[in-house]
Every structure is written in structure tokens, then in C-alpha cells.
Enzyme design. Structure first.
Site, short mmCIF file in Angstrom:
data_model
loop_
_atom_site.label_atom_id
_atom_site.label_comp_id
_atom_site.label_asym_id
_atom_site.label_seq_id
_atom_site.Cartn_x
_atom_site.Cartn_y
_atom_site.Cartn_z
N LEU A 225 40.77 5.77 -26.78
CA LEU A 225 40.52 5.29 -25.42
C LEU A 225 40.19 6.46 -24.48
CD1 LEU A 225 40.60 2.58 -23.84
CD2 LEU A 225 42.92 3.19 -23.16
N VAL A 228 36.47 7.17 -24.32
CA VAL A 228 35.73 6.23 -23.48
C VAL A 228 36.02 6.49 -22.01
CG1 VAL A 228 35.34 3.79 -23.00
CG2 VAL A 228 35.82 4.52 -25.34
N GLU A 229 37.27 6.85 -21.70
CA GLU A 229 37.67 7.08 -20.31
C GLU A 229 37.08 8.37 -19.73
OE1 GLU A 229 39.22 5.43 -18.05
OE2 GLU A 229 40.07 3.74 -19.10
N SER A 230 37.19 9.47 -20.49
CA SER A 230 36.89 10.77 -19.88
C SER A 230 36.06 11.72 -20.73
CB SER A 230 38.22 11.48 -19.56
OG SER A 230 38.90 11.78 -20.77
N TYR A 332 33.49 -1.98 -21.97
CA TYR A 332 34.61 -1.09 -22.26
C TYR A 332 35.14 -1.26 -23.68
CZ TYR A 332 38.95 1.41 -21.01
OH TYR A 332 40.00 2.28 -20.93
#
Length: 565
Positions: A225, A228-230, A332
Site C-alpha cells: 500500500l 501506491v500511497e507514496s 486505488y
């Protein structure tokens, strides 16, 4: 000045150094009146003897001289210690006249590095501090499409088989559907280089993520995750202010114990932010009872997920409510599942296992007892400032403060931990002496006629510019009022170089050349991200800023600035 350095232990050390030099017929005896060192005697020193002195003794002795020079003056010594002053002044004279010229002759400019290793170091540092990966990830999620992608290297039957295997060993719903196949093949075809770089970075971050996730009994696959976030950028910041590896907004970060102050932003601390993310995800799962919905809520907030459930007519499966979620959240989960599949089957998909610059197990932390800057740590340990920033991303101004009831740590490569601890008192004394000196309005060497203006170019970062002018990163930030390490192409910096001669004139000439403004005409199918990829060193945020664009929609025929004039 209070009893600094434990009752003048440095004075004793300095006297010992003086005795050592006496063996080379360069003794400093008692006082200035009895000094016997002469120019002729200094000339008899061979180059080998000088180098031996420097290599074996002066690495620490010159630091002693610096600290003693700063801390000791005649008016600050107690009565009866004047003879120590005489000895110290004699030592300083010897250092300035005999030792310092030899050190200066061994400047970095005269030493050669291994070309290939230097090139690799340069590329790696640029990779660590480039925003291109974050821009790429953000764009791929917000503008995700599900059109069929021609990628013959991965056939549908093989993909279905692997997804079924993945579904069996993870609590996430990893079921085949044409949309997910499209995303996976699109990533493999168009983002392969970015994924390879992320795999290298993950070798450092994933071990610490897995530890925290395991502590909270969460699926270890949640580590994907963070990509995908940063894009594994500790200081990544979204357009709405979400910050760090796990993209916490300010209120949510504070609620889960992440301190944000003028000096520190723990949303960028890998360990503390991961622990906070684990707590938040645990709470979301306890509310929704489904990991797909928990991830969607993590991205857009629980309220947006419950609204989507209502608008869908009561469906509780992510794929059934996806069209009612915000655009970014709609892409997402597919982006997360595609990333998980590619990382889990990296070897079968032809990706290389690359050893990172730092392995987590090869670093360690120590508690900081006194305020110190990363610049000072770099100078005293020899570790590059960019590497210290990478290992300690939570310190916004590259300053580690000491605050009552707070504990702050410094992460270093294991090889530097021992020397740092063994010389802790000396290091903190040096740092304090430097801070005391900085209380003056401006450093001594800063004069108006030495000021130069530097225009940031593609590939520049603060450490690189600081080395060019023999100054510190913290000084460049102070002179220009910078709150972070981020630079943009065309940005102009004020610098007061230590060597204000040739370097300054070269920089002035370079900065005098105005950047030629370039434009790009938008074509059908273009996006901000695809345009940014056409120009080296240009990010999506650059294009938005230069063209005063707030959203991401473009119209064919639009003229966009792609350089800062």
C-alpha cells in the site's frame, strides 16, 4: 562559560598533543617566550612525516583545536590558568603555520574518485530525491483506464492461475477480472523501469514495515500500500497536504500520535508512521469487516465509502461500489492489487533483485542528547548529507532538536555507530561550539560582494549545490528561507560561497543566462503526467505551477509552459 568539556579535559589532550610534537623537534615549550619552533626546522619535515601526522593524529586533533579555540579565551578562564592559555595559543600558532597548509593541499579537488562508483552514487542519490516516481504513481492511480493492453509476455491463463494462488494466501479478494488484467499489463508495459526502482527501494523499507504490521497482526501484503500511497518517498506530499510514506493528513496523524512541529514531522518517519498506519488500518477493518473496503476508507475516508455504499443501493463489495467512489479511490484497489501481483511474481516476470544502497539491518539508531544538525554529523562522520537525510527524513530542517519529554533518534549506518558513541562528548562539544558561533548575525565570511545567485538546473539537489560552493545545506536553506529540501528547475538561490573567486564568477555567469522558455501544444490523449515524462527533470507539479493549473484536465490545442523562464 561553565565547566565545559568536563574540567578542561581537552586542555590535557592538547598538552599531550604538544608533547608528541616535541619529539619531532617542533616542540612548543611552556610559553610563547620559550617557543623554539623555527621556519628552518619546519622545512626539514619530509612530506611523508607530514602525511603521517595528518593521517594518524590530526583527524581528531584538528577537531580539538577547533573546539578549544571556540571555548577558551583568556577572559573566560579562572585565575591561575594563564599558563594553559599560553600553551593553547602556541598550539594554535603551530597548527595554523605548519599543519593547516598541508591539510589544505590535500583538498577534495586534488583527490580522484573511482569514476564508475561515483557515477552510481550520483544516480542513486538523484533517485532517492527525485519526485518523478511519486508523480508517476499518483498519475497512474488518478487516471487509471481499463482498456485492453497488448502484452504477449503474460497470457491470460497464466495470470488467472497466479491470481488464484495469490488469493489463497492473502485475505484480500484477488479475483481475476478483465479490468485488473488491463492494469497489470499496463504497469508491466509502461512502468517497468519505475517498478524496478521501487523494488530496489523496497529492500530497505519493507523489513521495517513487515515488523510493524506483524506487531498489529495485519496482513503483511499491506506493505504494498505504501507504494501506491507514496512511491516509497518519506517526504512525499499530496496536493491536499497528505504527507509521508503512508500519506497522513495533519489531523489524522496527530490523532494517531505523530508529532508535527517546526523541526519534526513524524509523518515522514518510516517506523513511527508505519505504526500509526497499522493502528488506523486495524480500526478501519474492525469497522468495515472487509479489507478491500478498509483500504478504500484509508484512501478517501470512511465517510466517502459509506456514501458510496448508500448510492450503490446497499452493495458492500468494493467492485460494486467503485463507480460511486472518488476518482482516485476508484483506481486505488486495482493499483494495489496490480502492485502486489507484480512484486509477488517479480522473478517470474523478469525483474532483477537489486541490493539497495542501505539495508535496514545495516543501520541502527542512537538517542540524541544535545541539539545537532545533519550537516555537523556529516562533517564529523564523513557520511554524505544526502544519505543522512534519506535515513532521517523526519527532520524538516535537518536539525535534530532536544526537547523536554521528547526522545529523538539519529539513524546511521552500523559502521558509524561505534565511532559516534565513542566520541560522543567531543562531537556534542563541537556542535555546541558551532551553535554558539551561529548566534552572531552572519558568519564571518559572508560579505555582500561575495554573494552570488545560482539557478537550479535539472538534476540539482541541495547537497550537490552545497558541495559546489563549499558551504552547507543548512546554510543554503537559511539564506533562502527554505523549509524543505525540494527544489524546482529555474529556481534562483542566493549563496555566499567560501571560495568567492573562480567559483562565484562561474556561477554568476551561469545564472546570468536566462532559461529559454519552452512550450508544448497539448494533443489528444495527453495527460499532465505523460507530458512531464517527455522532459527531463520536469514534474506534474512544475507544469501545474508554471501554467496556473489546479486540476488535471487538458484540452487539445492548449499551450503549456514546460520550463520556467
Amino acid at each position: 562559560m561553565k565547566h565545559r568539556l568536563n574540567s578542561y579535559l581537552f586542555f590535557i589532550a592538547f598538552l599531550q598533543i604538544t608533547c608528541f610534537y616535541a619529539q619531532d623537534s617542533l616542540a612548543i615549550k611552556g610559553s610563547r617566550d620559550s617557543q623554539i619552533t623555527t621556519t628552518a626546522q619546519q622545512d626539514t619535515l619530509t612530506q611523508n612525516t607530514k602525511n603521517t601526522l595528518i593521517v594518524n593524529d590530526l583527524k581528531q586533533d584538528t577537531l580539538v583545536v577547533k573546539v578549544v579555540t571556540e571555548l577558551v579565551t583568556e577572559d573566560k578562564l579562572r585565575t591561575g590558568e594563564e599558563h594553559i592559555v599560553d600553551t593553547i595559543i602556541d598550539g594554535q600558532t603551530y597548527y595554523k603555520q605548519t599543519i593547516k597548509p598541508v591539510i589544505d593541499s590535500l583538498s577534495l579537488e586534488n583527490l580522484r574518485d573511482h569514476k564508475y562508483s561515483a557515477k552510481v552514487d550520483q544516480l542513486w542519490l538523484e533517485e532517492l530525491y527525485s519526485n518523478a516516481l511519486y508523480d508517476s504513481i499518483y498519475e497512474s492511480v488518478t487516471e487509471l483506464t481499463y482498456d485492453a493492453v497488448d502484452y504477449p509476455e503474460l497470457n491470460t491463463d497464466t495470470l488467472k492461475k497466479r491470481l488464484k494462488e495469490l488469493d489463497a494466501k492473502t485475505p484480500f479478494n484477488v479475483e481475476y477480472n478483465p479490468g485488473l488484467e488491463s492494469v497489470i499489463k499496463s504497469y508491466l508495459k509502461r512502468r517497468r523501469n519505475s517498478l524496478q526502482k521501487l523494488m530496489a527501494l523496497s529492500e530497505y523499507y519493507f523489513p521495517m514495515f513487515e515488523r510493524e504490521l506483524d506487531n498489529y497482526n495485519l496482513p503483511l501484503e499491506i506493505k504494498y500500500l505504501s507504494i501506491v500511497e507514496s512511491a516509497l518517498k518519506p517526504r512525499a506530499k499530496s496536493r491536499v497536504g497528505a504527507t509521508g510514506l503512508w500519506q497522513f493528513m495533519y489531523p489524522t496523524g496527530k490523532y494517531y500520535g505523530l508529532d508535527v512541529s517546526s523541526y519534526v514531522d513524524e509523518r515522514s518517519d518510516p517506523l513511527k508512521s508505519t505504526e500509526a498506519a497499522a493502528k488506523y488500518l486495524s480500526k478501519l477493518y474492525s469497522v468495515f469487516g472487509d479489507w478491500d473496503l478498509a483500504l478504500a476508507a484509508y484512501n478517501s475516508g470512511p465517510g466517502n465509502v459509506t456514501k458510496a455504499i448508500r448510492r450503490s443501493g446497499g452493495y458492500e463489495n468494493y467492485w460494486n461500489i467503485r463507480n460511486y467512489l472518488p476518482r482516485e479511490t476508484a483506481g486505488y484497489l486495482p493499483a494495489f492489487l496490480a502492485t502486489m501481483y507484480i512484486f509477488e511474481y517479480a522473478e517470474e516476470l523478469g525483474f532483477s533483485r537489486i541490493r539497495p544502497e542501505f539495508a535496514y539491518i545495516e543501520t541502527d539508531t542512537l538517542h540524541v542528547k544535545q541539539m545537532i544538525t545533519l550537516d555537523q554529523v556529516s562533517e564529523l562522520t564523513g557520511i554524505k548529507i544526502e544519505e543522512l537525510q534519506f535515513l532521517n527524513p523526519a527532520y524538516k530542517l535537518d536539525v535534530i532538536p532536544v526537547i523536554k519529554n521528547e526522545t529523538y533518534t539519529l539513524r546511521l549506518p552500523v559502521r558509524a555507530i561505534g565511532p559516534f558513541v565513542a566520541n560522543e562528548d567531543l562531537i556534542y562539544a563541537y556542535a555546541k561550539a558551532e551553535f554558539d558561533k551561529r548566534e552572531k548575525p552572519l558568519p564571518q565570511f559572508i560579505e555582500s560582494e561575495t554573494k552570488t545567485r545560482y539557478t537550479v538546473k535539472s538534476g540539482d539537489y541541495l547537497g550537490k549545490i552545497a558541495r559546489k560552493y563549499s558551504v552547507r545545506v543548512s546554510q543554503i536553506k537559511q539564506w533562502n528561507g527554505l523549509r524543505s529540501n525540494n527544489l524546482s528547475i529555474g529556481q534562483r538561490l542566493t549563496i555566499y560561497p567560501r571560495n568567492s573567486g573562480a567559483t562565484a564568477s562561474t556561477a554568476t555567469t551561469a545564472s546570468a543566462k536566462k532559461t529559454e522558455e519552452k512550450t508544448y501544444i497539448v494533443k489528444k490523449g495527453d495527460s499532465l503526467w505523460s507530458i512531464a515524462q517527455k522532459y527531463s527533470g520536469i514534474s506534474v507539479d512544475n507544469i501545474k505551477e508554471w501554467n496556473d493549473i489546479s486540476g488535471s484536465r487538458l484540452k487539445p490545442g492548449m499551450s503549456l509552459k514546460v520550463s520556467k523562464g
